[in-house]
Scaffold this motif. Structure first.
Motif, PDB file in Angstrom:
ATOM      1  N   GLY A   1      -3.921  -9.472  -5.902  1.00 12.06           N
ATOM      2  CA  GLY A   1      -2.778  -8.709  -6.388  1.00 12.06           C
ATOM      3  C   GLY A   1      -2.597  -7.418  -5.610  1.00 12.06           C
ATOM      4  O   GLY A   1      -3.424  -7.049  -4.780  1.00 12.06           O
ATOM      5  N   PRO A   2      -1.501  -6.702  -5.876  1.00 11.19           N
ATOM      6  CA  PRO A   2      -1.230  -5.460  -5.132  1.00 11.19           C
ATOM      7  C   PRO A   2      -2.218  -4.351  -5.492  1.00 11.19           C
ATOM      8  O   PRO A   2      -2.669  -4.256  -6.630  1.00 11.19           O
ATOM      9  CB  PRO A   2       0.189  -5.078  -5.554  1.00 11.19           C
ATOM     10  N   ARG A   3      -2.571  -3.547  -4.507  1.00 13.38           N
ATOM     11  CA  ARG A   3      -3.459  -2.393  -4.682  1.00 13.38           C
ATOM     12  C   ARG A   3      -2.669  -1.129  -4.403  1.00 13.38           C
ATOM     13  O   ARG A   3      -2.105  -0.966  -3.332  1.00 13.38           O
ATOM     14  CB  ARG A   3      -4.637  -2.448  -3.709  1.00 13.38           C
ATOM     15  N   ALA A   4      -2.645  -0.235  -5.378  1.00 15.24           N
ATOM     16  CA  ALA A   4      -1.941   1.045  -5.223  1.00 15.24           C
ATOM     17  C   ALA A   4      -2.914   2.105  -4.725  1.00 15.24           C
ATOM     18  O   ALA A   4      -4.095   2.099  -5.092  1.00 15.24           O
ATOM     19  CB  ALA A   4      -1.325   1.469  -6.548  1.00 15.24           C
ATOM     20  N   GLY A  31       2.520  14.914   4.633  1.00 10.86           N
ATOM     21  CA  GLY A  31       2.632  15.048   3.190  1.00 10.86           C
ATOM     22  C   GLY A  31       2.080  13.844   2.458  1.00 10.86           C
ATOM     23  O   GLY A  31       1.316  13.051   3.010  1.00 10.86           O
ATOM     24  N   GLU A  32       2.494  13.702   1.198  1.00  8.72           N
ATOM     25  CA  GLU A  32       1.948  12.663   0.319  1.00  8.72           C
ATOM     26  C   GLU A  32       2.901  11.471   0.178  1.00  8.72           C
ATOM     27  O   GLU A  32       4.109  11.642   0.075  1.00  8.72           O
ATOM     28  CB  GLU A  32       1.671  13.244  -1.064  1.00  8.72           C
ATOM     29  N   TRP A  33       2.303  10.279   0.144  1.00  6.07           N
ATOM     30  CA  TRP A  33       3.039   9.032   0.019  1.00  6.07           C
ATOM     31  C   TRP A  33       2.366   8.151  -1.028  1.00  6.07           C
ATOM     32  O   TRP A  33       1.141   8.078  -1.078  1.00  6.07           O
ATOM     33  CB  TRP A  33       3.049   8.287   1.353  1.00  6.07           C
ATOM     34  N   ASP A  34       3.157   7.479  -1.854  1.00  7.58           N
ATOM     35  CA  ASP A  34       2.661   6.494  -2.814  1.00  7.58           C
ATOM     36  C   ASP A  34       2.756   5.135  -2.134  1.00  7.58           C
ATOM     37  O   ASP A  34       3.841   4.711  -1.729  1.00  7.58           O
ATOM     38  CB  ASP A  34       3.495   6.514  -4.095  1.00  7.58           C
ATOM     39  N   ALA A  35       1.616   4.449  -2.011  1.00 13.69           N
ATOM     40  CA  ALA A  35       1.568   3.225  -1.217  1.00 13.69           C
ATOM     41  C   ALA A  35       0.956   2.070  -2.001  1.00 13.69           C
ATOM     42  O   ALA A  35       0.243   2.275  -2.985  1.00 13.69           O
ATOM     43  CB  ALA A  35       0.751   3.481   0.053  1.00 13.69           C
ATOM     44  N   THR A  36       1.234   0.855  -1.533  1.00 10.61           N
ATOM     45  CA  THR A  36       0.600  -0.364  -2.043  1.00 10.61           C
ATOM     46  C   THR A  36       0.412  -1.325  -0.881  1.00 10.61           C
ATOM     47  O   THR A  36       1.162  -1.284   0.098  1.00 10.61           O
ATOM     48  CB  THR A  36       1.444  -1.081  -3.120  1.00 10.61           C
ATOM     49  N   TYR A  37      -0.610  -2.150  -0.990  1.00 11.61           N
ATOM     50  CA  TYR A  37      -0.747  -3.269  -0.073  1.00 11.61           C
ATOM     51  C   TYR A  37      -1.119  -4.498  -0.878  1.00 11.61           C
ATOM     52  O   TYR A  37      -1.705  -4.412  -1.954  1.00 11.61           O
ATOM     53  CB  TYR A  37      -1.737  -3.012   1.067  1.00 11.61           C
ATOM     54  N   ASN A  38      -0.718  -5.657  -0.376  1.00 11.51           N
ATOM     55  CA  ASN A  38      -0.967  -6.916  -1.069  1.00 11.51           C
ATOM     56  C   ASN A  38      -2.341  -7.451  -0.711  1.00 11.51           C
ATOM     57  O   ASN A  38      -2.785  -7.336   0.428  1.00 11.51           O
ATOM     58  CB  ASN A  38       0.098  -7.947  -0.707  1.00 11.51           C
ATOM     59  N   THR A  39      -2.999  -8.044  -1.705  1.00 10.94           N
ATOM     60  CA  THR A  39      -4.265  -8.742  -1.512  1.00 10.94           C
ATOM     61  C   THR A  39      -4.185 -10.055  -2.286  1.00 10.94           C
ATOM     62  O   THR A  39      -3.311 -10.209  -3.150  1.00 10.94           O
ATOM     63  CB  THR A  39      -5.456  -7.918  -2.051  1.00 10.94           C
ATOM     64  N   PRO A  40      -5.091 -10.996  -2.018  1.00 15.38           N
ATOM     65  CA  PRO A  40      -5.101 -12.231  -2.812  1.00 15.38           C
ATOM     66  C   PRO A  40      -5.285 -11.960  -4.313  1.00 15.38           C
ATOM     67  O   PRO A  40      -4.819 -12.726  -5.148  1.00 15.38           O
ATOM     68  CB  PRO A  40      -6.286 -13.012  -2.239  1.00 15.38           C
ATOM     69  N   TRP A  82       2.369  -4.196   3.455  1.00 20.19           N
ATOM     70  CA  TRP A  82       2.166  -2.923   2.776  1.00 20.19           C
ATOM     71  C   TRP A  82       3.466  -2.136   2.806  1.00 20.19           C
ATOM     72  O   TRP A  82       4.364  -2.425   3.591  1.00 20.19           O
ATOM     73  CB  TRP A  82       1.027  -2.113   3.407  1.00 20.19           C
ATOM     74  N   GLY A  83       3.555  -1.149   1.940  1.00 20.58           N
ATOM     75  CA  GLY A  83       4.713  -0.270   1.914  1.00 20.58           C
ATOM     76  C   GLY A  83       4.358   1.048   1.251  1.00 20.58           C
ATOM     77  O   GLY A  83       3.351   1.146   0.535  1.00 20.58           O
ATOM     78  N   ALA A  84       5.157   2.067   1.511  1.00 16.40           N
ATOM     79  CA  ALA A  84       4.927   3.384   0.917  1.00 16.40           C
ATOM     80  C   ALA A  84       6.251   4.125   0.782  1.00 16.40           C
ATOM     81  O   ALA A  84       7.174   3.911   1.566  1.00 16.40           O
ATOM     82  CB  ALA A  84       3.959   4.199   1.773  1.00 16.40           C
ATOM     83  N   LYS A  85       6.298   4.968  -0.223  1.00 13.67           N
ATOM     84  CA  LYS A  85       7.445   5.862  -0.433  1.00 13.67           C
ATOM     85  C   LYS A  85       6.914   7.279  -0.562  1.00 13.67           C
ATOM     86  O   LYS A  85       5.868   7.507  -1.168  1.00 13.67           O
ATOM     87  CB  LYS A  85       8.204   5.469  -1.696  1.00 13.67           C
ATOM     88  N   ARG A  86       7.655   8.218   0.009  1.00 15.85           N
ATOM     89  CA  ARG A  86       7.246   9.623  -0.052  1.00 15.85           C
ATOM     90  C   ARG A  86       7.142  10.056  -1.524  1.00 15.85           C
ATOM     91  O   ARG A  86       8.019   9.753  -2.322  1.00 15.85           O
ATOM     92  CB  ARG A  86       8.240  10.522   0.690  1.00 15.85           C
ATOM     93  N   THR A  87       6.063  10.735  -1.857  1.00 16.21           N
ATOM     94  CA  THR A  87       5.874  11.236  -3.215  1.00 16.21           C
ATOM     95  C   THR A  87       6.888  12.335  -3.470  1.00 16.21           C
ATOM     96  O   THR A  87       6.985  13.288  -2.679  1.00 16.21           O
ATOM     97  CB  THR A  87       4.436  11.796  -3.383  1.00 16.21           C
TER      98      THR A  87
END
Length: 131
Positions: free
Chosen positions: A42-45, A31-40, A119-124
């Motif tokens: 700033g965070p990228r969604a 299924g679908e997940w809303d995610a982000t990962y950190n970069t120098p 990085w992290g993600a939560k189920r949409t």
């Protein structure tokens, strides 16, 4: 009487075995997940869309700069997947490893195996029906 006891023990064992296998099964990450990962910078969604066949993951990373295919594995609560993007004319492979915990997951992302961050993600949540 001995036959009834043996049959009862066998039946209870089957029930316990079935209950144990239900408990051991992790929730599917399909299924679908809303995610982000950190970069120098700033965070990228981004959004992850997973398809699961056994331990094999396939799907899409939906990014602001374009969608890319992903592939990986899910073994119990351990998840690993990767995809490749073009950054300033260079291919960069992002490799995500982590743990799934219900409707969330998190871990480490490696950039071309040379730098890493979190990085992290939560189920949409499911879309609400229109009235």
């Amino acid at each position: 009487m001995k036959k009834v006891i043996i049959t009862s023990i066998f039946a209870i064992g089957l029930v316990m075995l079935g209950a144990g296998s239900m408990i051991a099964q992790p929730a599917s990450v399909a299924g679908e997940w809303d995610a982000t990962y950190n970069t120098p910078g700033g965070p990228r969604a981004f959004k992850l869309i997973f398809k699961v066949e056994g331990e094999k993951l396939t799907g899409t990373a939906k990014r602001a700069n374009g969608d890319v295919p992903l592939q990986g594995t899910i073994k119990g609560n351990d998840i690993s997947f990767n995809y490749t993007i073009s950054y300033n004319g260079n291919d960069v492979t992002l490799t995500f490893t982590g743990k799934v915990n219900g409707d969330s997951m998190s871990g480490t992302v490696m950039f071309n195996e040379s730098a890493s961050d979190e990085w992290g993600a939560k189920r949409t949540p499911p879309a609400k029906p229109k009235a």
